[in-house]
Design an enzyme around this catalytic site. Sequence first.
Site, PDB file in Angstrom:
ATOM      1  N   SER A   9       0.810  -1.225   0.000  1.00 40.57           N
ATOM      2  CA  SER A   9       0.000   0.000   0.000  1.00 40.57           C
ATOM      3  C   SER A   9       0.839   1.269   0.000  1.00 40.57           C
ATOM      4  O   SER A   9       0.378   2.313  -0.474  1.00 40.57           O
ATOM      5  CB  SER A   9      -0.933   0.009   1.211  1.00 40.57           C
ATOM      6  N   HIS A  23       0.196   5.605   6.284  1.00 43.81           N
ATOM      7  CA  HIS A  23       0.286   5.726   4.833  1.00 43.81           C
ATOM      8  C   HIS A  23       0.517   7.174   4.432  1.00 43.81           C
ATOM      9  O   HIS A  23      -0.175   8.063   4.921  1.00 43.81           O
ATOM     10  CB  HIS A  23      -1.002   5.205   4.179  1.00 43.81           C
ATOM     11  N   GLY A  58      -1.807  -4.325   1.396  1.00 42.76           N
ATOM     12  CA  GLY A  58      -1.905  -5.477   2.288  1.00 42.76           C
ATOM     13  C   GLY A  58      -0.901  -6.575   2.029  1.00 42.76           C
ATOM     14  O   GLY A  58      -0.790  -7.517   2.813  1.00 42.76           O
ATOM     15  N   ASN A  92       4.300  -4.835   5.910  1.00 40.99           N
ATOM     16  CA  ASN A  92       3.196  -5.589   6.510  1.00 40.99           C
ATOM     17  C   ASN A  92       3.701  -6.790   7.307  1.00 40.99           C
ATOM     18  O   ASN A  92       3.088  -7.174   8.301  1.00 40.99           O
ATOM     19  CB  ASN A  92       2.183  -6.007   5.442  1.00 40.99           C
ATOM     20  N   ASP A 143      -4.551   7.488   9.387  1.00 41.62           N
ATOM     21  CA  ASP A 143      -4.107   6.247  10.035  1.00 41.62           C
ATOM     22  C   ASP A 143      -2.678   6.345  10.560  1.00 41.62           C
ATOM     23  O   ASP A 143      -2.222   5.481  11.309  1.00 41.62           O
ATOM     24  CB  ASP A 143      -4.265   5.042   9.102  1.00 41.62           C
TER      25      ASP A 143
END
Length: 191
Positions: A17, A166, A54, A82, A163
Amino acid sequence: MTAARADTIRILSFGDSLSAGYQLPAGTGFTDRLQEKLNAEGLDAEVINAAVSGDTTASGLSRLDWSTPDDVDLVLLELGANDALQGLPIDRARANLAAMIETFQAKGIKVALMGMMAPPNMGADYTASFDAIYPALAKEYQIPLYPFFLEDVAAQPHLNLEDGMHPNEEGIKIIVAKVAPFIIDILKQTN
């Protein structure tokens, strides 16, 4: 393929991402901005977005063959964040990244490794071991390493989405401004 097309440098952004343009308006993600920057620098480059939000190193490895187009000159391998966020085994992340590097190299594609760092909440031992993966792989495979993909953007609230993980549009601009010279140097060395 036309002669002009054959001269275009094809760069594959193979990541998660962070390079996929997660929650960003069309045309403002990493690959779009990088292509604009490289073209502005006089390079005939096409930057292909093969990043999937993801993805772990395992999922990246599992999709590598079918998501790598033909005639790619350079891969920006940006995976591992991740794995670190999920606390996945470091030896598996390293093995998956190594397998991807070997697969790209076997296809005759130059690889640039985009380094990641584990979040500090994973503990000092995990963080130190994870962060060491990228320099070790770059040395082992003799490939260029960009030490930390999120340099000067990570943990900067004004450069990230709500968040906190990102990059937002401003964060992407900083990443591209820092990554572009690294990529241009690689391309100059290969020509």
